[in-house]
Enzyme design. Structure first.
Site, PDB file in Angstrom:
ATOM      1  N   SER A 154      34.109  48.396  40.965  1.00 21.13           N
ATOM      2  CA  SER A 154      34.964  48.667  42.103  1.00 21.13           C
ATOM      3  C   SER A 154      34.945  50.026  42.496  1.00 21.13           C
ATOM      4  CB  SER A 154      36.415  48.710  41.512  1.00 21.13           C
ATOM      5  OG  SER A 154      37.524  49.209  42.230  1.00 21.13           O
ATOM      6  N   TYR A 167      41.207  52.006  34.199  1.00 18.01           N
ATOM      7  CA  TYR A 167      40.794  51.133  35.364  1.00 18.01           C
ATOM      8  C   TYR A 167      39.462  51.991  35.695  1.00 18.01           C
ATOM      9  CZ  TYR A 167      39.764  48.103  39.343  1.00 18.01           C
ATOM     10  OH  TYR A 167      39.057  47.060  39.942  1.00 18.01           O
TER      11      TYR A 167
HETATM   12  N1  LIG Z   1      40.432  42.140  44.679  1.00 15.53           N
HETATM   13  C1  LIG Z   1      40.038  43.355  44.852  1.00 15.53           C
HETATM   14  O1  LIG Z   1      40.404  44.021  45.772  1.00 15.53           O
HETATM   15  C2  LIG Z   1      38.879  44.321  43.833  1.00 15.53           C
HETATM   16  C3  LIG Z   1      38.582  45.332  44.431  1.00 15.53           C
HETATM   17  C4  LIG Z   1      37.638  46.242  43.563  1.00 15.53           C
HETATM   18  C5  LIG Z   1      37.033  45.369  42.488  1.00 15.53           C
HETATM   19  N2  LIG Z   1      37.312  44.212  42.140  1.00 15.53           N
HETATM   20  C6  LIG Z   1      36.826  43.563  40.992  1.00 15.53           C
HETATM   21  O2  LIG Z   1      36.232  42.330  41.268  1.00 15.53           O
HETATM   22  C7  LIG Z   1      36.522  41.496  40.025  1.00 15.53           C
HETATM   23  C8  LIG Z   1      37.568  40.446  40.344  1.00 15.53           C
HETATM   24  O3  LIG Z   1      38.933  40.802  40.743  1.00 15.53           O
HETATM   25  P1  LIG Z   1      40.050  39.658  41.079  1.00 15.53           P
HETATM   26  O4  LIG Z   1      41.081  40.425  42.194  1.00 15.53           O
HETATM   27  O5  LIG Z   1      39.671  38.553  41.501  1.00 15.53           O
HETATM   28  O6  LIG Z   1      40.952  39.788  39.958  1.00 15.53           O
HETATM   29  P2  LIG Z   1      40.890  39.643  38.168  1.00 15.53           P
HETATM   30  O7  LIG Z   1      42.436  39.388  37.734  1.00 15.53           O
HETATM   31  O8  LIG Z   1      39.796  40.652  37.680  1.00 15.53           O
HETATM   32  O9  LIG Z   1      40.105  38.118  38.085  1.00 15.53           O
HETATM   33  C9  LIG Z   1      40.258  36.992  38.318  1.00 15.53           C
HETATM   34  C10 LIG Z   1      39.619  35.777  37.683  1.00 15.53           C
HETATM   35  O10 LIG Z   1      39.245  36.449  36.323  1.00 15.53           O
HETATM   36  C11 LIG Z   1      39.813  35.533  35.336  1.00 15.53           C
HETATM   37  N3  LIG Z   1      40.361  36.362  34.409  1.00 15.53           N
HETATM   38  C12 LIG Z   1      41.087  37.321  34.197  1.00 15.53           C
HETATM   39  N4  LIG Z   1      41.391  38.343  33.248  1.00 15.53           N
HETATM   40  C13 LIG Z   1      40.767  37.359  32.372  1.00 15.53           C
HETATM   41  C14 LIG Z   1      40.463  37.523  30.763  1.00 15.53           C
HETATM   42  N5  LIG Z   1      41.188  38.461  30.052  1.00 15.53           N
HETATM   43  N6  LIG Z   1      39.605  36.371  30.247  1.00 15.53           N
HETATM   44  C15 LIG Z   1      39.066  35.462  31.079  1.00 15.53           C
HETATM   45  N7  LIG Z   1      39.201  35.305  32.115  1.00 15.53           N
HETATM   46  C16 LIG Z   1      39.984  36.305  33.021  1.00 15.53           C
HETATM   47  C17 LIG Z   1      41.041  34.929  36.259  1.00 15.53           C
HETATM   48  O11 LIG Z   1      41.454  33.689  35.702  1.00 15.53           O
HETATM   49  P3  LIG Z   1      42.588  33.230  34.488  1.00 15.53           P
HETATM   50  O12 LIG Z   1      43.888  33.760  34.852  1.00 15.53           O
HETATM   51  O13 LIG Z   1      42.468  31.773  34.477  1.00 15.53           O
HETATM   52  O14 LIG Z   1      41.915  33.655  33.379  1.00 15.53           O
HETATM   53  C18 LIG Z   1      40.611  34.782  37.468  1.00 15.53           C
HETATM   54  O15 LIG Z   1      39.559  33.725  37.589  1.00 15.53           O
HETATM   55  C19 LIG Z   1      37.307  42.432  39.154  1.00 15.53           C
HETATM   56  O16 LIG Z   1      36.215  43.103  38.243  1.00 15.53           O
HETATM   57  C20 LIG Z   1      37.969  43.842  39.963  1.00 15.53           C
HETATM   58  O17 LIG Z   1      37.970  44.904  39.299  1.00 15.53           O
HETATM   59  C21 LIG Z   1      38.469  43.498  43.005  1.00 15.53           C
END
Ligand SMILES: NC(=O)c1ccc[n+]([C@@H]2O[C@H](COP(=O)([O-])OP(=O)(O)OC[C@H]3O[C@@H](n4cnc5c(N)ncnc54)[C@H](OP(=O)(O)O)[C@@H]3O)[C@@H](O)[C@H]2O)c1
Length: 290
Positions: A154, A167
């Site tokens: 991120s 984070y």
């Molecule tokens: N969205 C943004 O704006 C943003 C910005 C910068 C960076 N990122 C990065 O992009 C990545 C994805 O972000 P995201 O916004 O999609 O949200 P996220 O909450 O990291 O991920 C969503 C996915 O991961 C699974 N997950 C979450 N915690 C888990 C755990 N403890 N064990 C197994 N699976 C897990 C969730 O499914 P389940 O709930 O079914 O487990 C879901 O499929 C992250 O690494 C985040 O740091 C996102």
């Protein structure tokens, strides 16, 4: 969507990164987008997350749309036994591409007001899990002389921001881990890259922050994923989106490729190890459309 990656032409993608990809954190958002795009590029996909029913629906949809094989693993990436759980769930499937996607933080607070358990759980998710999975699956990739590892980080990794200490620190850990593994494994045929995402439209962030999807500059998850997979093999770090790249250039200046080379050479000479220099470009050298 573009038609096949720029760095590894379409026909080469499955040869380099097949037959199976493992997407850790695959049930929605960027994880789902990775799984769908990898299937579109011809890989079979293993989907890992905590919600079994959501994974099953996604697996069925991907099989129907792309005609590839799928498998699912219900697991929590913060589980201290995650390596053994994944190994058992894979059941011998050959993973040519690992995507470590899960890792967002929800809410901000004073470090000392967060329970220690919740802080350490984020360290498990963003530090322990990527290290465990990269080690577990990197060993056979190196033996085969091919493969790829993508780790979602991120823009938060560029500085220690108040109310987000763990984070920011854990996202920096992911970038540095990927940079080192890029340098170390490229000469052995394995491409490693971190993806430094800015605000992206995912269900997880929609649940976390009101009107997230309509905020300025929030990127589409599929667009991010296509750009990232196109970049795999080109350099250690990818920053999706021109606006994010401009911000990263200000927050995180300097050539990471050069710094990684210098530090790798210094480490190798200190410990008497052979170092084959890795080659690649910096994120700010990417074409405007990437
Ligand atoms: N969205 C943004 O704006 C943003 C910005 C910068 C960076 N990122 C990065 O992009 C990545 C994805 O972000 P995201 O916004 O999609 O949200 P996220 O909450 O990291 O991920 C969503 C996915 O991961 C699974 N997950 C979450 N915690 C888990 C755990 N403890 N064990 C197994 N699976 C897990 C969730 O499914 P389940 O709930 O079914 O487990 C879901 O499929 C992250 O690494 C985040 O740091 C996102």
């Amino acid at each position: 969507m573009t038609d096949g990656p720029a760095h590894h032409p379409a026909a080469e993608f499955t040869r380099r990164f097949g037959p199976w990809a493992l997407v850790a954190g695959a049930s929605d958002g960027t994880g789902e987008a990775y799984a769908r795009e990898l299937a579109r590029r011809g890989l079979d996909v293993v989907l890992l997350a905590r919600r079994t029913a959501v994974l099953a629906d996604l697996a069925a949809s991907i099989e129907a749309q792309h005609g590839v094989r799928t498998a699912t693993i219900t697991a929590d990436l913060t589980d201290p036994r995650i390596g053994a759980v994944v190994e058992q769930g894979l059941d011998g499937r050959e993973i040519g591409l690992l995507v470590v996607n899960a890792g967002a933080v929800h809410g901000a607070d004073h470090f000392l007001d967060r329970p220690l358990g919740s802080v350490l759980s984020l360290v498990d998710l963003n530090c322990r899990a990527p290290v465990t999975l990269a080690h577990l699956l990197g060993v056979p990739m190196r033996r085969r002389g091919r493969g790829g590892i993508v780790i979602m980080s991120s823009m938060a990794m560029t500085a220690g921001a108040a109310f987000n200490a763990t984070y920011c620190a854990s996202k920096a850990f992911e970038v540095i881990l990927a940079e080192a593994l890029w340098n170390e494994l490229q000469p052995q045929g394995v491409d490693v890259m971190s993806v430094v995402a800015g605000a992206t439209d995912t269900p997880s962030m929609q649940r976390s922050i009101d009107s997230w999807s309509t905020q300025d500059g929030v990127m589409d998850a599929s667009e991010l994923v296509v750009g990232a997979l196109d970049h795999l093999g080109a350099g250690p770090t990818f920053v999706p989106g021109e606006a994010n790249r401009a911000a990263a250039r200000f927050l995180w200046p300097g050539s990471r490729v050069q710094v990684s080379q210098l530090m790798s050479e210094a480490t190798a000479s200190m410990y008497g190890l052979d170092h084959v220099p890795a080659r690649g470009r910096d994120y700010f050298e990417d074409a405007p459309s990437a």
